[in-house]
Each structure stands twice: as structure tokens, then as C-alpha cells.
Motif scaffolding. Structure first.
Motif, PDB file in Angstrom:
ATOM      1  N   ARG A 107      36.629  33.922  40.393  1.00 54.40           N
ATOM      2  CA  ARG A 107      36.545  33.928  41.859  1.00 54.40           C
ATOM      3  C   ARG A 107      37.695  33.115  42.449  1.00 54.40           C
ATOM      4  O   ARG A 107      38.337  33.527  43.411  1.00 54.40           O
ATOM      5  N   SER A 108      37.955  31.976  41.861  1.00 56.68           N
ATOM      6  CA  SER A 108      39.051  31.131  42.320  1.00 56.68           C
ATOM      7  C   SER A 108      40.402  31.827  42.142  1.00 56.68           C
ATOM      8  O   SER A 108      41.259  31.784  43.029  1.00 56.68           O
ATOM      9  N   ARG A 109      40.594  32.475  41.019  1.00 59.87           N
ATOM     10  CA  ARG A 109      41.844  33.210  40.768  1.00 59.87           C
ATOM     11  C   ARG A 109      42.039  34.315  41.796  1.00 59.87           C
ATOM     12  O   ARG A 109      43.130  34.529  42.297  1.00 59.87           O
ATOM     13  N   MET A 110      40.959  35.046  42.090  1.00 50.34           N
ATOM     14  CA  MET A 110      41.056  36.139  43.058  1.00 50.34           C
ATOM     15  C   MET A 110      41.365  35.605  44.450  1.00 50.34           C
ATOM     16  O   MET A 110      42.159  36.197  45.187  1.00 50.34           O
ATOM     17  N   ALA A 111      40.778  34.485  44.802  1.00 41.04           N
ATOM     18  CA  ALA A 111      41.059  33.875  46.104  1.00 41.04           C
ATOM     19  C   ALA A 111      42.528  33.465  46.188  1.00 41.04           C
ATOM     20  O   ALA A 111      43.194  33.715  47.200  1.00 41.04           O
ATOM     21  N   GLY A 112      43.036  32.858  45.135  1.00 45.73           N
ATOM     22  CA  GLY A 112      44.443  32.456  45.119  1.00 45.73           C
ATOM     23  C   GLY A 112      45.389  33.645  45.166  1.00 45.73           C
ATOM     24  O   GLY A 112      46.376  33.639  45.906  1.00 45.73           O
ATOM     25  N   LEU A 113      45.089  34.661  44.387  1.00 45.96           N
ATOM     26  CA  LEU A 113      45.922  35.864  44.348  1.00 45.96           C
ATOM     27  C   LEU A 113      45.968  36.533  45.723  1.00 45.96           C
ATOM     28  O   LEU A 113      47.044  36.825  46.250  1.00 45.96           O
ATOM     29  N   THR A 114      44.812  36.760  46.308  1.00 42.53           N
ATOM     30  CA  THR A 114      44.793  37.454  47.598  1.00 42.53           C
ATOM     31  C   THR A 114      45.423  36.607  48.705  1.00 42.53           C
ATOM     32  O   THR A 114      46.081  37.149  49.587  1.00 42.53           O
ATOM     33  N   GLN A 115      45.256  35.301  48.625  1.00 46.44           N
ATOM     34  CA  GLN A 115      45.878  34.440  49.629  1.00 46.44           C
ATOM     35  C   GLN A 115      47.400  34.548  49.544  1.00 46.44           C
ATOM     36  O   GLN A 115      48.077  34.658  50.569  1.00 46.44           O
ATOM     37  N   ARG A 116      47.939  34.534  48.321  1.00 44.84           N
ATOM     38  CA  ARG A 116      49.397  34.674  48.157  1.00 44.84           C
ATOM     39  C   ARG A 116      49.901  36.011  48.670  1.00 44.84           C
ATOM     40  O   ARG A 116      51.040  36.125  49.118  1.00 44.84           O
ATOM     41  N   LEU A 117      49.060  37.042  48.605  1.00 41.54           N
ATOM     42  CA  LEU A 117      49.474  38.380  49.011  1.00 41.54           C
ATOM     43  C   LEU A 117      49.089  38.698  50.461  1.00 41.54           C
ATOM     44  O   LEU A 117      49.287  39.818  50.920  1.00 41.54           O
ATOM     45  N   GLY A 118      48.525  37.721  51.170  1.00 45.24           N
ATOM     46  CA  GLY A 118      48.163  37.932  52.566  1.00 45.24           C
ATOM     47  C   GLY A 118      46.845  38.669  52.749  1.00 45.24           C
ATOM     48  O   GLY A 118      46.626  39.316  53.764  1.00 45.24           O
ATOM     49  N   GLY A 119      45.952  38.535  51.775  1.00 48.56           N
ATOM     50  CA  GLY A 119      44.661  39.220  51.846  1.00 48.56           C
ATOM     51  C   GLY A 119      43.499  38.254  51.765  1.00 48.56           C
ATOM     52  O   GLY A 119      43.618  37.081  52.109  1.00 48.56           O
ATOM     53  N   ASP A 120      42.379  38.768  51.276  1.00 52.05           N
ATOM     54  CA  ASP A 120      41.157  37.971  51.188  1.00 52.05           C
ATOM     55  C   ASP A 120      40.322  38.470  50.013  1.00 52.05           C
ATOM     56  O   ASP A 120      40.440  39.626  49.591  1.00 52.05           O
ATOM     57  N   ALA A 121      39.497  37.599  49.486  1.00 52.69           N
ATOM     58  CA  ALA A 121      38.559  37.930  48.407  1.00 52.69           C
ATOM     59  C   ALA A 121      37.170  37.479  48.853  1.00 52.69           C
ATOM     60  O   ALA A 121      36.732  36.376  48.536  1.00 52.69           O
ATOM     61  N   PRO A 122      36.450  38.321  49.590  1.00 57.43           N
ATOM     62  CA  PRO A 122      35.173  37.893  50.169  1.00 57.43           C
ATOM     63  C   PRO A 122      34.041  37.672  49.173  1.00 57.43           C
ATOM     64  O   PRO A 122      33.077  36.998  49.500  1.00 57.43           O
ATOM     65  N   GLY A 123      34.157  38.200  47.965  1.00 56.76           N
ATOM     66  CA  GLY A 123      33.081  37.967  47.002  1.00 56.76           C
ATOM     67  C   GLY A 123      33.156  38.888  45.804  1.00 56.76           C
ATOM     68  O   GLY A 123      34.100  39.661  45.641  1.00 56.76           O
ATOM     69  N   TRP A 124      32.131  38.785  44.972  1.00 57.63           N
ATOM     70  CA  TRP A 124      32.055  39.604  43.764  1.00 57.63           C
ATOM     71  C   TRP A 124      30.621  40.039  43.528  1.00 57.63           C
ATOM     72  O   TRP A 124      29.687  39.473  44.070  1.00 57.63           O
ATOM     73  N   ASP A 125      30.501  41.053  42.706  1.00 55.43           N
ATOM     74  CA  ASP A 125      29.190  41.438  42.206  1.00 55.43           C
ATOM     75  C   ASP A 125      29.354  41.890  40.765  1.00 55.43           C
ATOM     76  O   ASP A 125      30.482  41.995  40.262  1.00 55.43           O
ATOM     77  N   ALA A 126      28.254  42.087  40.108  1.00 54.34           N
ATOM     78  CA  ALA A 126      28.277  42.513  38.712  1.00 54.34           C
ATOM     79  C   ALA A 126      27.270  43.630  38.521  1.00 54.34           C
ATOM     80  O   ALA A 126      26.196  43.627  39.117  1.00 54.34           O
ATOM     81  N   LEU A 127      27.660  44.564  37.676  1.00 54.03           N
ATOM     82  CA  LEU A 127      26.825  45.725  37.392  1.00 54.03           C
ATOM     83  C   LEU A 127      26.508  45.788  35.905  1.00 54.03           C
ATOM     84  O   LEU A 127      27.361  45.459  35.080  1.00 54.03           O
ATOM     85  N   GLN A 128      25.298  46.196  35.600  1.00 50.61           N
ATOM     86  CA  GLN A 128      24.878  46.424  34.228  1.00 50.61           C
ATOM     87  C   GLN A 128      24.058  47.710  34.207  1.00 50.61           C
ATOM     88  O   GLN A 128      23.545  48.141  35.247  1.00 50.61           O
ATOM     89  N   PRO A 129      23.932  48.314  33.017  1.00 49.64           N
ATOM     90  CA  PRO A 129      23.118  49.519  32.943  1.00 49.64           C
ATOM     91  C   PRO A 129      21.669  49.234  33.329  1.00 49.64           C
ATOM     92  O   PRO A 129      21.141  48.156  33.054  1.00 49.64           O
ATOM     93  N   GLU A 130      21.068  50.194  33.982  1.00 49.15           N
ATOM     94  CA  GLU A 130      19.651  50.107  34.336  1.00 49.15           C
ATOM     95  C   GLU A 130      18.854  49.995  33.033  1.00 49.15           C
ATOM     96  O   GLU A 130      19.079  50.767  32.112  1.00 49.15           O
ATOM     97  N   PRO A 131      17.983  49.001  32.931  1.00 52.94           N
ATOM     98  CA  PRO A 131      17.183  48.884  31.693  1.00 52.94           C
ATOM     99  C   PRO A 131      16.329  50.136  31.510  1.00 52.94           C
ATOM    100  O   PRO A 131      15.828  50.707  32.460  1.00 52.94           O
ATOM    101  N   GLY A 132      16.201  50.509  30.277  1.00 54.24           N
ATOM    102  CA  GLY A 132      15.356  51.670  30.064  1.00 54.24           C
ATOM    103  C   GLY A 132      15.440  52.245  28.757  1.00 54.24           C
ATOM    104  O   GLY A 132      15.492  52.193  27.715  1.00 54.24           O
TER     105      GLY A 132
END
Length: 132
Positions: A107-132
Motif C-alpha cells: 500500500r505504501s509503495r503504491m501511494a509513493g508510486l502514484t504520488q510521483r506520477l501525479g495520481g492517487d492510490a485510494p485503496g486495495w482489495d483482495a480476491l479469493q475463490p469462492e469456497p466450495g
């Protein structure tokens, strides 16, 4: 004994997780900059810490910086793809096993990267297969 043999032969193996694997569902999300990544993971009853996940960082990038961002992210195994969240929105995705330390570092890396490029990193999420 039979379980050991099945394991050795690959009979109980789960299919390899890919960023585009079918059946992926959001199991945790972190869009509040005041919330620790460990807290986001802890509040998620669907997240399985022993399984790989698709970590997806949501980024806002100026159009003239997309290629540069993609090149930089690819060095660390991320794929940059368009997001359906709106104009200028992108997703940096890769497969990994999640833990609080690595989520916070990324998250910190993404914030730094986007800041250097004039953007933003509002957040993250994670996906996994539906249990079953």
C-alpha cells in the motif's frame, strides 16, 4: 498413508490461482487510510490467510503516466489493467499470500508510486475463490 500418496501424486492440489481465475470474490478491502491493514484483514471473515489471493490495488493515474506505471509495476510482478471505477482508474494486480506486513508495504509503495506520477492510490482489495 493413502493421503500422503494422493498428495505426492497431486490428487488434492487446487488449481493454480491466476489474476483472471473464474469464481473470484472480494474477501477483504481497505479504502480507509486511517485503518491499519492488519485491522482490515482481521475484520474479514471470508479471507483465508493460508491461501493465495489476488491483491488488487486501485489506482488513479494521469493518462500520460499509464505506460510508465505499467512498466514500473511489471518489475514486481504486477499487471496494470483498466478498472470499471471510472475514467483514469486502473488496477494493479498480482497473486500472493496476504499478510498484514506485506499489505502495508505494498500500500505504501503504491501511494509513493502514484504520488510521483501525479495520481492517487485510494485503496486495495483482495480476491479469493469462492469456497466450495
Amino acid at each position: 498413508m493413502l493421503g500422503w500418496l494422493r498428495e505426492r501424486l497431486g490428487g488434492d492440489r487446487e488449481p493454480e490461482l491466476l489474476t483472471g481465475s473464474p469464481g473470484l470474490v472480494v474477501v477483504v478491502e481497505a479504502f480507509d487510510p486511517a485503518e491499519a491493514d492488519s485491522a482490515a484483514l482481521a475484520r474479514s471473515p471470508r479471507w483465508r490467510p493460508d491461501r493465495p489471493a489476488v491483491l488488487r490495488h486501485h489506482l488513479v493515474l494521469p493518462p500520460d503516466q499509464v505506460e510508465r506505471a505499467a512498466s514500473m509495476l511489471a518489475q514486481d510482478g504486477y499487471e496494470l489493467r483498466p478498472s470499471d471505477r471510472g475514467p483514469g482508474c486502473w488496477e494493479a494486480v498480482r497473486v500472493q499470500v496476504l499478510d498484514a506486513l506485506h499489505c502495508a508495504q505494498e500500500r505504501s509503495r503504491m501511494a509513493g508510486l502514484t504520488q510521483r506520477l501525479g495520481g492517487d492510490a485510494p485503496g486495495w482489495d483482495a480476491l479469493q475463490p469462492e469456497p466450495g
